[in-house]
Design a protein around this motif. Structure first.
Motif, PDB file in Angstrom:
ATOM      1  N   GLY A 189       8.542   3.498  -6.589  1.00 54.22           N
ATOM      2  CA  GLY A 189       7.221   2.932  -6.348  1.00 54.22           C
ATOM      3  C   GLY A 189       7.007   1.629  -7.089  1.00 54.22           C
ATOM      4  N   VAL A 190       7.368   1.606  -8.372  1.00 52.57           N
ATOM      5  CA  VAL A 190       7.184   0.392  -9.174  1.00 52.57           C
ATOM      6  C   VAL A 190       8.088  -0.731  -8.659  1.00 52.57           C
ATOM      7  CG1 VAL A 190       7.527  -0.595 -11.477  1.00 52.57           C
ATOM      8  CG2 VAL A 190       6.343   1.579 -11.216  1.00 52.57           C
ATOM      9  N   LEU A 191       9.332  -0.410  -8.330  1.00 51.81           N
ATOM     10  CA  LEU A 191      10.228  -1.426  -7.780  1.00 51.81           C
ATOM     11  C   LEU A 191       9.720  -1.947  -6.441  1.00 51.81           C
ATOM     12  CD1 LEU A 191      13.760   0.020  -8.635  1.00 51.81           C
ATOM     13  CD2 LEU A 191      12.665  -2.004  -9.597  1.00 51.81           C
ATOM     14  N   LEU A 231       0.824  -1.214   0.000  1.00 49.42           N
ATOM     15  CA  LEU A 231       0.000   0.000   0.000  1.00 49.42           C
ATOM     16  C   LEU A 231       0.857   1.262   0.000  1.00 49.42           C
ATOM     17  CD1 LEU A 231      -2.864  -0.988   2.459  1.00 49.42           C
ATOM     18  CD2 LEU A 231      -3.004  -0.682  -0.014  1.00 49.42           C
ATOM     19  N   TYR A 232       1.946   1.238   0.757  1.00 52.03           N
ATOM     20  CA  TYR A 232       2.859   2.384   0.792  1.00 52.03           C
ATOM     21  C   TYR A 232       3.431   2.662  -0.599  1.00 52.03           C
ATOM     22  CZ  TYR A 232       7.125   5.023   1.533  1.00 52.03           C
ATOM     23  OH  TYR A 232       8.123   5.946   1.448  1.00 52.03           O
ATOM     24  N   PHE A 233       3.874   1.631  -1.287  1.00 53.97           N
ATOM     25  CA  PHE A 233       4.478   1.830  -2.600  1.00 53.97           C
ATOM     26  C   PHE A 233       3.449   2.169  -3.673  1.00 53.97           C
ATOM     27  CE2 PHE A 233       8.217  -0.387  -0.775  1.00 53.97           C
ATOM     28  CZ  PHE A 233       9.119   0.637  -0.996  1.00 53.97           C
ATOM     29  N   ILE A 234       2.213   1.732  -3.503  1.00 54.50           N
ATOM     30  CA  ILE A 234       1.160   2.163  -4.420  1.00 54.50           C
ATOM     31  C   ILE A 234       0.941   3.670  -4.255  1.00 54.50           C
ATOM     32  CG2 ILE A 234      -1.332   2.036  -4.858  1.00 54.50           C
ATOM     33  CD1 ILE A 234      -1.111  -1.000  -4.334  1.00 54.50           C
ATOM     34  N   GLY A 235       0.929   4.145  -3.013  1.00 56.55           N
ATOM     35  CA  GLY A 235       0.829   5.585  -2.770  1.00 56.55           C
ATOM     36  C   GLY A 235       2.031   6.334  -3.317  1.00 56.55           C
ATOM     37  N   HIS A 236       3.189   5.737  -3.178  1.00 59.06           N
ATOM     38  CA  HIS A 236       4.435   6.325  -3.685  1.00 59.06           C
ATOM     39  C   HIS A 236       4.365   6.502  -5.203  1.00 59.06           C
ATOM     40  CE1 HIS A 236       8.494   7.141  -2.165  1.00 59.06           C
ATOM     41  NE2 HIS A 236       8.942   6.770  -3.346  1.00 59.06           N
ATOM     42  N   THR A 237       3.897   5.473  -5.877  1.00 60.44           N
ATOM     43  CA  THR A 237       3.747   5.537  -7.330  1.00 60.44           C
ATOM     44  C   THR A 237       2.683   6.555  -7.720  1.00 60.44           C
ATOM     45  OG1 THR A 237       4.343   3.207  -7.430  1.00 60.44           O
ATOM     46  CG2 THR A 237       3.371   4.143  -9.394  1.00 60.44           C
ATOM     47  N   SER A 238       1.620   6.644  -6.932  1.00 56.80           N
ATOM     48  CA  SER A 238       0.547   7.605  -7.214  1.00 56.80           C
ATOM     49  C   SER A 238       1.054   9.045  -7.159  1.00 56.80           C
ATOM     50  CB  SER A 238      -0.597   7.430  -6.214  1.00 56.80           C
ATOM     51  OG  SER A 238      -1.123   6.144  -6.290  1.00 56.80           O
ATOM     52  N   VAL A 239       1.937   9.338  -6.209  1.00 53.78           N
ATOM     53  CA  VAL A 239       2.521  10.683  -6.144  1.00 53.78           C
ATOM     54  C   VAL A 239       3.303  10.979  -7.411  1.00 53.78           C
ATOM     55  CG1 VAL A 239       4.213  12.122  -4.928  1.00 53.78           C
ATOM     56  CG2 VAL A 239       2.574  10.777  -3.627  1.00 53.78           C
ATOM     57  N   GLY A 240       4.053  10.015  -7.907  1.00 56.03           N
ATOM     58  CA  GLY A 240       4.797  10.188  -9.160  1.00 56.03           C
ATOM     59  C   GLY A 240       3.883  10.394 -10.353  1.00 56.03           C
ATOM     60  N   ILE A 241       2.766   9.662 -10.389  1.00 55.58           N
ATOM     61  CA  ILE A 241       1.820   9.813 -11.495  1.00 55.58           C
ATOM     62  C   ILE A 241       1.129  11.168 -11.431  1.00 55.58           C
ATOM     63  CG2 ILE A 241      -0.346   8.909 -12.436  1.00 55.58           C
ATOM     64  CD1 ILE A 241       0.713   6.097 -11.669  1.00 55.58           C
ATOM     65  N   ILE A 242       0.793  11.621 -10.223  1.00 60.56           N
ATOM     66  CA  ILE A 242       0.190  12.955 -10.073  1.00 60.56           C
ATOM     67  C   ILE A 242       1.166  14.033 -10.541  1.00 60.56           C
ATOM     68  CG2 ILE A 242      -0.586  14.651  -8.367  1.00 60.56           C
ATOM     69  CD1 ILE A 242      -1.813  12.247  -6.826  1.00 60.56           C
ATOM     70  N   ALA A 243       2.441  13.883 -10.186  1.00 58.78           N
ATOM     71  CA  ALA A 243       3.450  14.835 -10.648  1.00 58.78           C
ATOM     72  C   ALA A 243       3.596  14.777 -12.165  1.00 58.78           C
ATOM     73  CB  ALA A 243       4.790  14.557  -9.971  1.00 58.78           C
TER      74      ALA A 243
END
Length: 139
Positions: A50-52, A9-21
């Motif tokens: 995030g993906v890793l 869940l943490y890394f999904i959120g991490h990836t989401s921040v990158g996608i929002i950016a």
């Protein structure tokens, strides 16, 4: 398995921040320079890590024996003690490094950098005193 799910869940959120950016970069206009480099660094860093992280979390979830072992080691008393000792040592070293940075940048005439480092150092010391008093009352 609980640790692996939290990490996922943490890394999904991490990836989401990158996608929002990334969406911000696509739909806004940049005039180049500092801002463009900053946004592209945020995009690259957050999406890559995030993906890793998602990949390794899913891999850990597929191996329940390994996931249980990792969770046990994560919650072990010795590991927590080592983590606390490491954090304390890093905190002490960074206090000295920031103090030296303040002196050097002050002597070289970089006023903004000196004030920024001093502000960070003051905030860090105030937070340290606050948490120390809180935990001394709690425990």
């Amino acid at each position: 398995m609980n640790y692996a799910k939290k990490t996922l869940l943490y890394f999904i959120g991490h990836t989401s921040v990158g996608i929002i950016a990334l969406l911000y970069a696509v739909f806004s206009s940049f005039s180049g320079g500092y801002r463009e480099g900053m946004i592209s660094g945020i995009i690259g860093g957050f999406i890559t890590t995030g993906v890793l992280g998602i990949f390794f979390s899913l891999r850990l979830m597929k191996n329940p024996k390994r996931a249980a072992e990792v969770e046990m080691v994560k919650n072990e008393e010795r590991t927590q003690f080592l983590r606390m000792k490491t954090s304390a040592a890093i905190f002490s070293v960074m206090i000295y490094a920031e103090s030296a940075g303040i002196l050097v940048t002050g002597l070289l005439g970089f006023r903004e950098i000196c004030l920024t480092l001093a502000t960070i150092l003051i905030i860090k010391v105030i937070l340290y005193i606050g948490f120390a008093s809180y935990y001394s009352k709690k425990y």
